[in-house]
Design an enzyme around this catalytic site. Structure first.
Site, mmCIF file in Angstrom:
data_model
loop_
_atom_site.group_PDB
_atom_site.id
_atom_site.type_symbol
_atom_site.label_atom_id
_atom_site.label_comp_id
_atom_site.label_asym_id
_atom_site.label_seq_id
_atom_site.Cartn_x
_atom_site.Cartn_y
_atom_site.Cartn_z
ATOM 1 N N LYS A 125 0.856 -1.195 0.000
ATOM 2 C CA LYS A 125 0.000 0.000 0.000
ATOM 3 C C LYS A 125 0.890 1.244 0.000
ATOM 4 C CE LYS A 125 -3.818 2.086 2.655
ATOM 5 N NZ LYS A 125 -4.676 1.947 3.863
ATOM 6 N N SER A 164 -9.641 2.234 3.152
ATOM 7 C CA SER A 164 -8.871 3.003 2.193
ATOM 8 C C SER A 164 -7.949 2.134 1.338
ATOM 9 C CB SER A 164 -8.007 4.035 2.946
ATOM 10 O OG SER A 164 -7.050 3.375 3.783
ATOM 11 N N SER A 184 -9.490 -0.251 7.295
ATOM 12 C CA SER A 184 -9.009 -0.084 5.921
ATOM 13 C C SER A 184 -8.326 -1.295 5.320
ATOM 14 C CB SER A 184 -8.063 1.123 5.843
ATOM 15 O OG SER A 184 -8.777 2.321 6.060
#
Length: 514
Positions: A86, A161, A185
């Site tokens: 990420k 997210s 997330s």
């Protein structure tokens, strides 16, 4: 070396890939090349990656393949298996933006602790995945660069997210990925994409090198397609780090052993608590149905299921959306155009002061959602409102922590749906921030309490989209949730005649083996 096609290789679990590397049926380079081929084919429709680090991944794979058998034997089980990261996690020599214009072009001079551990384990980095800007969102629609699509239906969001990491794993662009979980997330995108997502105990994985959103809530964790793969990855990245003041002194728990024990599907003596407050209005019927089927499977394997109340859980959403923006306001104050990242000078006719430069830089560099949370947090921390808002939210957080402690005196693990809804269509909730925030009601409590939590696929809802089943365990007892999670995964896959992703249509894989 490998006799398997690209499609066959990428559909293996990470543990299966590792086993084939060990007996020299496949090389790390072949695995990287296979996943790079899928990334090239899938990205036009999935858009999971912000940056593909092909050259670095191939170089890392070649370095691993060149090691002697003796050296390889000293490495973790996942050695040689590639992974996606990420873009909230700092990577030396690879652009790291947190999906924000304010960090566009920033190439870090150092690695996060988790990246150091992955490199030491011989795991090539495939690239950086998309996210909501500074991890602020529940749909990955708030990235400054692109919108990631759900592989199950590219007209729908992958969650947020960390939608990029979850989508990459679901689409077979990567066997594993790292995410960050501040209010769900990792787990919520896992639920929406039919993958496994884990938020470790707060402090169980070093946050050094994770770009800060809300420091008392953020936690790096694994994304995978199986519970065992998540356990293997968490043991690689976990452990104490003196560079992180919140890091727990003791090392990783025996999660791999717990997952492998769970695969035997014997849960006799395990006490499972059904969270009373996670249900009712706002939960799709298909989500509730799949969750209830999962609970029944746990009972069939010998678990003792009882309803448990966490009375202050309904207040968690309100507490979170005061604490989190307050910490966002504080953490994002460093992006001022002075030290690194974007710098926008005032136009002609406007005084060329430091204050004006900061204002123009932040206006241009931050997106609407980030600005919204900075404003909310600054208000909550302002003189005259601090005690009424931030102080009160912290008191509620303490009550929620106490609720979890009392619950774990009665049961070993808690369970509930991971998300009240399945993947929604793009734009469906962006005009109503409150509706978007409400989706996190099921995942936020674990972050407020610092307890470990995991989402695994529970099947498909009536709309044909994935549903997540969530396990929560006591602090620093992550292994406790791995056993029932692996057991339920095995039981459900038997009833489905294979993993959930068998139902996923993957047109981007067509033609790769021709």
């Amino acid at each position: 070396m490998s006799t398997e096609s690209t499609t066959e290789l990428v559909k293996l679990s990470a543990a299966e890939m590792a086993a084939k590397i060990k007996v020299k049926e496949v090389s790390s380079r072949e695995l990287v090349e296979a996943h790079l081929a899928v990334i090239e084919a899938a990205e036009p429709s999935v858009k999971a990656f912000l940056k593909v680090s092909a050259d670095q991944a191939l170089e890392q794979a070649d370095t691993f393949d060149a090691k002697s058998d003796e050296d390889k034997a000293q490495l973790p089980e996942l050695a040689g298996v590639p992974i996606a990261i990420k873009d909230m996690i700092v990577t030396k020599g690879i652009e790291t933006t947190a999906a924000s214009k304010i960090l566009e072009g920033w190439v870090p001079p150092y690695d996060a602790t988790v990246i150091e551990k992955l490199k030491a384990a011989g795991m090539p980095l495939l690239g950086k995945t998309n996210l909501d800007e500074f991890a602020q969102g529940s749909s990955t629609e708030h990235s400054a660069y692109q919108t990631t699509h759900n592989p199950w239906d590219t007209d729908r969001v992958p969650g947020g997210s960390g939608g990029g990491s979850a989508a990459a794993v679901a689409a077979f662009e990567a066997p594993l990925a790292l995410g960050t979980d501040t209010g769900g997330s990792i787990r919520q995108p896992g639920s929406l994409t039919g993958t496994v997502g884990v938020k470790p105990t707060y402090g169980g994985v070093s946050r050094f090198g994770a770009i800060a959103m809300a420091s008392s809530l953020d936690q790096i964790g694994p994304c995978s397609r199986t519970v065992l793969d998540a356990a293997l990855l968490q043991e690689v990245i976990g452990g104490h780090d003196k560079r992180d003041s919140t890091s727990i002194p003791e090392g990783p728990r025996p999660m791999v052993a717990a997952a492998r024990e769970g695969m035997k599907r014997d849960l006799k003596g395990l006490k499972v608590g059904l969270i009373k407050e996670l249900g009712g209005d706002g939960f799709q019927p298909g989500v509730v149905a799949r969750f209830n089927e999962g609970v029944k499977k746990l009972e069939e394997m010998g678990a003792e299921v009882t309803e448990v109340s966490l009375p202050h859980l309904p207040y968690s959403l309100g507490a979170y959306y005061i604490i989190m923006p307050s910490e966002v306001s504080s953490n994002l104050a460093r992006y001022d155009g002075m030290r690194y990242g974007l710098r926008v000078m005032p136009p002609a006719g406007v005084p060329q002061t430091a204050a004006n430069m900061m204002a123009y830089t932040r206006e241009a560099g931050f997106g609407d959602e980030v600005k919204r949370r900075i404003i909310l947090g600054t208000y909550a921390l302002s003189a005259g409102y601090y005690d009424a808002w931030y102080g009160s939210a912290q008191k509620v957080r303490t009550l929620i922590i106490d609720d979890f402690k009392k619950a774990f005196e009665k049961v070993d693990v808690l369970v509930g749906p991971t998300s009240p809804v399945t993947a929604f269509k793009f734009g469906e909730k962006t005009e109503d921030p409150m509706a978007m925030y409400a989706i996190d009601i099921t995942t936020i409590p674990a972050n407020l309490a610092g307890v470990p939590a995991m989402s695994i696929p529970a099947g498909l809802s009536d709309d044909g989209l994935p549903v997540g089943f969530q396990f929560l365990a006591p602090q620093q007892r992550d292994e406790v949730m791995y056993k029932p999670a692996a057991a339920l995964e095995a039981a459900l896959e038997e009833s489905w005649n294979g993993p959930i992703w068998q139902s996923l249509k993957t047109p981007w894989l067509d033609g790769l083996d021709k």
